[in-house]
Design an enzyme around this catalytic site. Structure first.
Site, PDB file in Angstrom:
ATOM      1  N   GLU A 168       3.011  15.020  45.467  1.00 14.13           N
ATOM      2  CA  GLU A 168       3.630  14.402  44.301  1.00 14.13           C
ATOM      3  C   GLU A 168       5.140  14.296  44.472  1.00 14.13           C
ATOM      4  OE1 GLU A 168       0.495  15.893  40.858  1.00 14.13           O
ATOM      5  OE2 GLU A 168       2.588  16.482  40.739  1.00 14.13           O
TER       6      GLU A 168
ATOM      7  N   CYS B 111      12.791  14.029  43.003  1.00 10.88           N
ATOM      8  CA  CYS B 111      12.265  15.376  43.222  1.00 10.88           C
ATOM      9  C   CYS B 111      11.128  15.252  44.231  1.00 10.88           C
ATOM     10  CB  CYS B 111      11.766  15.975  41.917  1.00 10.88           C
ATOM     11  SG  CYS B 111      11.085  17.645  42.099  1.00 10.88           S
TER      12      CYS B 111
ATOM     13  N   CYS C 177       0.542  24.388  47.748  1.00  9.78           N
ATOM     14  CA  CYS C 177       1.480  25.502  47.878  1.00  9.78           C
ATOM     15  C   CYS C 177       0.698  26.805  47.963  1.00  9.78           C
ATOM     16  CB  CYS C 177       2.430  25.543  46.680  1.00  9.78           C
ATOM     17  SG  CYS C 177       3.719  26.800  46.800  1.00  9.78           S
TER      18      CYS C 177
ATOM     19  N   CYS D 210       2.098  30.749  42.060  1.00 10.50           N
ATOM     20  CA  CYS D 210       2.800  31.187  40.858  1.00 10.50           C
ATOM     21  C   CYS D 210       1.934  30.900  39.632  1.00 10.50           C
ATOM     22  CB  CYS D 210       4.152  30.487  40.751  1.00 10.50           C
ATOM     23  SG  CYS D 210       5.284  30.913  42.110  1.00 10.50           S
TER      24      CYS D 210
ATOM     25  N   CYS E  58       2.386  27.650  37.439  1.00 13.30           N
ATOM     26  CA  CYS E  58       2.546  26.372  38.133  1.00 13.30           C
ATOM     27  C   CYS E  58       1.206  25.698  38.393  1.00 13.30           C
ATOM     28  CB  CYS E  58       3.271  26.609  39.466  1.00 13.30           C
ATOM     29  SG  CYS E  58       3.536  25.120  40.443  1.00 13.30           S
TER      30      CYS E  58
ATOM     31  N   GLY F 158       5.156  22.843  46.914  1.00 11.91           N
ATOM     32  CA  GLY F 158       5.379  23.578  48.148  1.00 11.91           C
ATOM     33  C   GLY F 158       6.586  24.496  48.101  1.00 11.91           C
ATOM     34  N   GLU F 159       6.638  25.421  49.041  1.00  8.69           N
ATOM     35  CA  GLU F 159       7.772  26.326  49.226  1.00  8.69           C
ATOM     36  C   GLU F 159       8.543  25.847  50.451  1.00  8.69           C
ATOM     37  OE1 GLU F 159      10.643  28.463  49.863  1.00  8.69           O
ATOM     38  OE2 GLU F 159       9.626  29.057  48.004  1.00  8.69           O
TER      39      GLU F 159
ATOM     40  N   SER G 279      15.021  24.174  46.547  1.00  9.53           N
ATOM     41  CA  SER G 279      14.616  25.245  45.638  1.00  9.53           C
ATOM     42  C   SER G 279      13.571  26.133  46.305  1.00  9.53           C
ATOM     43  CB  SER G 279      14.040  24.655  44.350  1.00  9.53           C
ATOM     44  OG  SER G 279      13.602  25.683  43.484  1.00  9.53           O
TER      45      SER G 279
ATOM     46  N   SER H  29      14.183  30.158  42.368  1.00  8.37           N
ATOM     47  CA  SER H  29      13.318  30.376  41.206  1.00  8.37           C
ATOM     48  C   SER H  29      13.285  31.869  40.908  1.00  8.37           C
ATOM     49  CB  SER H  29      11.902  29.860  41.497  1.00  8.37           C
ATOM     50  OG  SER H  29      11.915  28.458  41.673  1.00  8.37           O
ATOM     51  N   LEU H  30      13.943  32.274  39.843  1.00  7.81           N
ATOM     52  CA  LEU H  30      14.008  33.696  39.481  1.00  7.81           C
ATOM     53  C   LEU H  30      12.965  34.015  38.413  1.00  7.81           C
ATOM     54  CD1 LEU H  30      15.570  36.373  39.890  1.00  7.81           C
ATOM     55  CD2 LEU H  30      17.023  35.671  37.966  1.00  7.81           C
ATOM     56  N   HIS H  31      13.123  33.404  37.242  1.00  3.12           N
ATOM     57  CA  HIS H  31      12.171  33.480  36.131  1.00  3.12           C
ATOM     58  C   HIS H  31      12.069  34.846  35.468  1.00  3.12           C
ATOM     59  CE1 HIS H  31      11.381  29.503  37.363  1.00  3.12           C
ATOM     60  NE2 HIS H  31      10.587  29.793  38.359  1.00  3.12           N
TER      61      HIS H  31
ATOM     62  N   ASN I 203       6.759  23.407  31.054  1.00  2.00           N
ATOM     63  CA  ASN I 203       5.801  22.335  30.822  1.00  2.00           C
ATOM     64  C   ASN I 203       4.438  22.935  30.509  1.00  2.00           C
ATOM     65  OD1 ASN I 203       7.154  19.637  31.565  1.00  2.00           O
ATOM     66  ND2 ASN I 203       7.701  20.941  33.282  1.00  2.00           N
TER      67      ASN I 203
ATOM     68  N   CYS J 237       5.120  19.805  38.429  1.00  3.96           N
ATOM     69  CA  CYS J 237       4.521  19.772  39.761  1.00  3.96           C
ATOM     70  C   CYS J 237       3.031  20.099  39.708  1.00  3.96           C
ATOM     71  CB  CYS J 237       5.219  20.775  40.682  1.00  3.96           C
ATOM     72  SG  CYS J 237       6.936  20.371  40.980  1.00  3.96           S
TER      73      CYS J 237
END
Length: 345
Positions: free
Chosen positions: A94, A107, A114, A118, A121, A161-162, A193, A216-218, A292, A335
């Protein structure tokens, strides 16, 4: 079965030069091919008219030019466009194109699926399929530019993806996008990211280009972060902080910390205080993100009053913070959402 690794888009700039030299062609031909692929968006060797007919035939045989296509497109009322891109082996990824004023931000994805899983996600539900090649990452940007009819000014590798688990291909793609024989997008207008892969963060700080790093901390509480990002348990918060310090010692650049505000999960005062404490000793900008809604997910966006409390407290603590606008909410722009939605149909 198509061997994508044999294709011309598998090469980095250095790899392309080596391939051309090993094939007995003059080195300058690599520059011409790069221009055709990543500046003009050529879809066949036949269009590369400054290459001889014999050279084009050899290239087609030895390094096929495989092209992706837009498999699905959705257009939001705010102008955002969400795409599924289908590659020659049938795999899909995507990307999102976001126009604002005279700018166009894409983006892009770095992998098909991935492996990070997470919990918030949609891509995590898909699992990992394969890494995207350098040219396949660039191709997303070219497809968006062609479809939108305007030049891409910014690229964020924040899609599926990472990126640091596909480090070499991601860096090669950024260099094609940044290069004068590619799209000539400024390094400071391209952001990568990561979930917080510490080895990748330190390596990224040693790169000569001034690409931007987002993490990405979160959550700055280990237990909460482990629940949100279970595959990152071995990359603890103290290790992450040390990696950021090492990164900044190498390059002196600020990092962005991405923080999804989730109702009743990471939006209370304890999490706020921990976030402020984590920001001490590093140059950072906190990017508060709207969550989202993902079908089947127990997570819900934090309320507006909690967002405003985080903003005010961070500012009082001397930590720069912004709240990112939600874009494309009406077209499943998070994503993985569009792919999962299509597979469910």
């Amino acid at each position: 079965m198509v061997d994508i690794e044999k294709g011309i888009k598998a090469y980095s700039r250095e790899g392309l030069i080596e391939f051309i030299q090993n094939s007995g062609f003059p080195t300058f031909r690599a520059k011409q091919i790069e221009q055709w692929l990543y500046q003009k968006g050529a879809k066949s060797y036949d269009s590369m008219t400054n290459l001889s007919k014999d050279m084009r035939a050899r290239l087609a045989s030895e390094a096929p030019l495989y092209c992706a296509e837009i498999d699905d497109r959705q257009i939001s009322k705010d102008g955002t466009r969400k795409y599924i891109v289908r590659y020659v082996d049938g795999k899909t990824a995507e990307m999102v194109a976001m126009p604002t004023d005279n700018r166009l931000t894409v983006c892009a994805s770095s992998q098909v699926g991935c492996a990070m899983a997470c919990s918030f996600c949609a891509t995590g539900k898909e699992g990992f399929s394969r890494n995207l090649l350098p040219g396949e990452i660039v191709e997303q940007v070219l497809l968006a530019q062609e479809d939108m009819g305007m030049r891409v000014s910014n690229v964020v590798v924040m899609g599926q993806g990472e990126p640091f688990q596909n480090y070499g291909n991601t860096l090669a793609a950024l260099r094609f996008l940044n290069g004068k024989d590619g799209l000539n997008i400024g390094a400071r207008h391209m952001t990568v990211s990561t979930c917080g892969i510490t080895d990748g963060i330190q390596a990224f700080g040693a790169e000569p280009e001034q690409f931007v790093l987002a993490i990405s901390l979160h959550s700055a509480i280990q237990e909460t972060r482990d629940a949100l990002m279970p595959r990152m348990k071995n990359q603890t918060l103290p290790k992450l902080h040390d990696a950021i310090e090492a990164y900044q010692a190498d390059c002196g650049r600020r990092v962005s910390l991405e923080y999804l505000l989730i109702d009743g999960f990471n939006d209370d005062d304890e999490h706020l205080d921990s976030l402020i404490e984590f920001c001490q000793g590093i140059q950072t900008h906190v990017n508060l993100l709207p969550l989202n809604n993902v079908p089947g997910s127990p997570f819900k966006p934090a309320g507006k009053h909690r967002v405003e409390r985080f903003m005010r407290a961070l500012e009082r603590a001397g930590v720069e913070a912004t709240m990112r606008d939600s874009r494309g909410g009406d077209i499943a722009a998070a994503c993985g959402q569009l792919k999962n939605q299509k597979h469910a149909e």
